[in-house]
Design a protein around this motif. Structure first.
Motif, PDB file in Angstrom:
ATOM      1  N   ASP A 132      14.222 -35.711 -26.929  1.00 51.32           N
ATOM      2  CA  ASP A 132      13.612 -34.524 -27.527  1.00 51.32           C
ATOM      3  C   ASP A 132      14.722 -33.609 -28.023  1.00 51.32           C
ATOM      4  OD1 ASP A 132      12.200 -32.273 -28.236  1.00 51.32           O
ATOM      5  OD2 ASP A 132      10.962 -32.244 -26.428  1.00 51.32           O
ATOM      6  N   LEU A 133      14.799 -33.442 -29.340  1.00 49.65           N
ATOM      7  CA  LEU A 133      15.864 -32.642 -29.947  1.00 49.65           C
ATOM      8  C   LEU A 133      15.476 -31.187 -30.137  1.00 49.65           C
ATOM      9  CD1 LEU A 133      17.075 -35.187 -32.648  1.00 49.65           C
ATOM     10  CD2 LEU A 133      18.005 -34.795 -30.357  1.00 49.65           C
ATOM     11  N   ARG A 134      14.311 -30.812 -29.641  1.00 42.27           N
ATOM     12  CA  ARG A 134      13.877 -29.422 -29.803  1.00 42.27           C
ATOM     13  C   ARG A 134      14.502 -28.498 -28.755  1.00 42.27           C
ATOM     14  NH1 ARG A 134       7.897 -31.759 -30.719  1.00 42.27           N
ATOM     15  NH2 ARG A 134       8.817 -33.181 -29.197  1.00 42.27           N
ATOM     16  N   GLU A 230      10.149 -36.437 -39.448  1.00 34.77           N
ATOM     17  CA  GLU A 230      10.755 -35.747 -38.307  1.00 34.77           C
ATOM     18  C   GLU A 230      11.372 -36.692 -37.283  1.00 34.77           C
ATOM     19  OE1 GLU A 230       8.091 -31.734 -37.933  1.00 34.77           O
ATOM     20  OE2 GLU A 230       7.192 -33.584 -37.137  1.00 34.77           O
ATOM     21  N   TYR A 231      11.417 -37.991 -37.602  1.00 40.74           N
ATOM     22  CA  TYR A 231      11.822 -38.969 -36.599  1.00 40.74           C
ATOM     23  C   TYR A 231      13.026 -39.793 -37.045  1.00 40.74           C
ATOM     24  CZ  TYR A 231       7.095 -37.843 -35.109  1.00 40.74           C
ATOM     25  OH  TYR A 231       5.967 -37.174 -34.725  1.00 40.74           O
ATOM     26  N   GLU A 255      26.329 -39.070 -31.341  1.00 46.10           N
ATOM     27  CA  GLU A 255      26.543 -38.731 -32.746  1.00 46.10           C
ATOM     28  C   GLU A 255      25.254 -38.879 -33.559  1.00 46.10           C
ATOM     29  OE1 GLU A 255      29.015 -37.351 -34.150  1.00 46.10           O
ATOM     30  OE2 GLU A 255      30.522 -37.479 -32.564  1.00 46.10           O
ATOM     31  N   LEU A 256      24.414 -39.842 -33.188  1.00 47.60           N
ATOM     32  CA  LEU A 256      23.109 -39.971 -33.846  1.00 47.60           C
ATOM     33  C   LEU A 256      22.276 -38.722 -33.617  1.00 47.60           C
ATOM     34  CD1 LEU A 256      20.719 -41.345 -35.212  1.00 47.60           C
ATOM     35  CD2 LEU A 256      20.335 -42.647 -33.101  1.00 47.60           C
ATOM     36  N   CYS A 257      22.282 -38.220 -32.393  1.00 48.61           N
ATOM     37  CA  CYS A 257      21.532 -37.000 -32.089  1.00 48.61           C
ATOM     38  C   CYS A 257      22.082 -35.810 -32.875  1.00 48.61           C
ATOM     39  CB  CYS A 257      21.564 -36.714 -30.597  1.00 48.61           C
ATOM     40  SG  CYS A 257      20.594 -37.861 -29.596  1.00 48.61           S
ATOM     41  N   ARG A 258      23.393 -35.716 -32.967  1.00 52.54           N
ATOM     42  CA  ARG A 258      23.998 -34.619 -33.740  1.00 52.54           C
ATOM     43  C   ARG A 258      23.567 -34.698 -35.200  1.00 52.54           C
ATOM     44  NH1 ARG A 258      29.607 -32.335 -33.581  1.00 52.54           N
ATOM     45  NH2 ARG A 258      30.169 -34.225 -34.702  1.00 52.54           N
ATOM     46  N   ALA A 260      20.873 -36.130 -36.346  1.00 56.85           N
ATOM     47  CA  ALA A 260      19.431 -35.874 -36.415  1.00 56.85           C
ATOM     48  C   ALA A 260      19.132 -34.376 -36.352  1.00 56.85           C
ATOM     49  CB  ALA A 260      18.718 -36.620 -35.288  1.00 56.85           C
ATOM     50  N   VAL A 261      19.818 -33.649 -35.486  1.00 55.81           N
ATOM     51  CA  VAL A 261      19.621 -32.196 -35.408  1.00 55.81           C
ATOM     52  C   VAL A 261      19.989 -31.540 -36.741  1.00 55.81           C
ATOM     53  CG1 VAL A 261      20.483 -30.078 -34.333  1.00 55.81           C
ATOM     54  CG2 VAL A 261      19.895 -32.039 -32.913  1.00 55.81           C
ATOM     55  N   GLU A 262      21.094 -31.958 -37.326  1.00 58.25           N
ATOM     56  CA  GLU A 262      21.541 -31.395 -38.600  1.00 58.25           C
ATOM     57  C   GLU A 262      20.554 -31.686 -39.732  1.00 58.25           C
ATOM     58  OE1 GLU A 262      25.381 -33.037 -39.214  1.00 58.25           O
ATOM     59  OE2 GLU A 262      26.328 -31.857 -37.614  1.00 58.25           O
ATOM     60  N   HIS A 263      19.754 -32.739 -39.581  1.00 55.88           N
ATOM     61  CA  HIS A 263      18.804 -33.129 -40.624  1.00 55.88           C
ATOM     62  C   HIS A 263      17.356 -32.862 -40.205  1.00 55.88           C
ATOM     63  CE1 HIS A 263      22.470 -35.165 -41.928  1.00 55.88           C
ATOM     64  NE2 HIS A 263      21.946 -35.175 -43.131  1.00 55.88           N
ATOM     65  N   ASP A 264      17.185 -31.924 -39.291  1.00 54.62           N
ATOM     66  CA  ASP A 264      15.863 -31.397 -38.921  1.00 54.62           C
ATOM     67  C   ASP A 264      14.912 -32.441 -38.332  1.00 54.62           C
ATOM     68  OD1 ASP A 264      16.554 -28.790 -39.816  1.00 54.62           O
ATOM     69  OD2 ASP A 264      16.118 -29.384 -41.881  1.00 54.62           O
ATOM     70  N   LYS A 265      15.464 -33.426 -37.639  1.00 55.57           N
ATOM     71  CA  LYS A 265      14.621 -34.361 -36.893  1.00 55.57           C
ATOM     72  C   LYS A 265      14.280 -33.742 -35.544  1.00 55.57           C
ATOM     73  CE  LYS A 265      15.525 -37.253 -40.231  1.00 55.57           C
ATOM     74  NZ  LYS A 265      14.551 -37.453 -41.324  1.00 55.57           N
TER      75      LYS A 265
END
Length: 329
Positions: A132-134, A230-231, A255-258, A260-265
């Protein structure tokens, strides 16, 4: 106005690309789009492996990945009518096209099965995990301390990250992927040829990339990432076991999570875990509860189904008695 699909697995081009995963399969689409709402459903139609009375029957399976019928629009008060209409019209469609059974890999994160749960029986296929990246800080709030330590260790050991958005180094990914296939004895259905990986970049280049970990110029780990809406999906993973002590895979997930956060996932999906070691590895990236992985099953023509099962029994026998549909077991 173009229809916006919520995830990559619902794209019509996804179904078309993966129809060859099913022997003699052809992707089909069924839609209801009226004042009640909009339901979209793509599936692959296959001839059954046995015949009865020289008549060819067919069955349905959703494309590789997780999709199923989905409500794209409509008011909540109209949903029961919309579902009833879908049940009737899709049932008529199956009768017309001699479709005997249906197997649906519903999306665990979109939970579209909940809208259609009265129409199917369900098989429990375990769970899938996601990050969960929120959260304000996914690294501190989602990653376990042991995983944070692995990421820091990889950085300290000078493991580097490389993004490949064009598939330029797909050969390196495939080399690592085949090492993983050999180690884990992955079933043929889940294998991807280098030709398939190359052609996927031609088809989905804007919705996928390769993420590599390198050490002293050597590619040691990699992940094939899908993303849409969003995924983001940790689709395929590949590692050289000789370098496992460097924790390159943990750095890749970070790094994938980083990215994804930068691209509003809002979520990174890690997939399932067929063994305890893999489950423990993935579980240490997330505090979110695993998602149920439920498969929908339906027999549309019971008489034909029973005859096909009997024909299979008389022609080679049933090898997998728990399989659905049983005539493929």
């Amino acid at each position: 106005m173009a229809t916006v699909m919520p995830d990559i697995y619902f794209l019509p081009e996804w179904g078309k690309f993966f129809e060859t995963k099913e022997q003699d399969g052809k992707v089909h689409f069924f839609e209801i789009n009226n004042e009640l709402g909009h339901i979209f459903y793509q599936f692959i139609v296959r001839p059954t492996p046995v015949q009865i009375e020289e008549e060819t029957y067919y069955d349905i399976i959703t494309p590789y990945g997780f999709s199923g019928p989905i409500i794209l629009s409509g008011d909540l008060e109209n949903k029961p009518q919309l579902i009833n209409l879908f049940e009737k019209e899709f049932g008529d469609y199956c009768d017309e096209h001699r479709i005997v059974t249906e197997y649906v890999r519903f999306s665990p994160w979109l939970k579209n099965r909940l809208d259609f749960e009265s129409l199917y029986e369900f098989r429990d296929n375990g769970h899938v995990l996601y990050i969960d990246l929120r959260e304000e800080d996914f690294f501190m709030q989602q990653f376990a301390s042991v995983t944070r330590g692995q990421v820091r260790k990889a950085l300290k050991k000078d493991v580097e990250i490389e993004f490949d958005f064009t598939g330029e180094h797909v050969e390196e990914f495939h080399r690592l992927y085949m090492l993983t296939v050999k180690k884990n004895q992955i079933e043929p259905y889940y294998l991807f040829s280098i030709e398939s990986l190359r052609s996927s970049f031609e088809k989905f280049g804007g919705s996928q990339f390769l993420l590599f970990a390198k050490h002293q110029g050597q590619y040691i780990s990699a992940t094939f990432v899908l993303h849409h809406g969003e995924y983001a999906h940790y689709h395929l993973t590949a590692n050289d076991p000789e370098y496992s002590s460097l924790s390159g895979n943990s750095l890749i997930v970070y790094e994938l999570c980083r990215w994804a956060v930068e691209h509003d996932k809002k979520e990174v999906h890690l997939g399932g875990a067929p063994n305890e070691n893999l489950y423990r590895f993935k579980r240490n990236f997330t505090k979110a509860e695993p998602l149920e992985l439920l498969m929908g099953k339906k027999i549309h023509n019971q008489q034909a189904y029973d005859q096909l099962v009997e024909a299979k029994r008389q022609n080679g026998g049933i090898e997998l008695p728990g399989y659905f549909p049983l005539y493929r077991g």
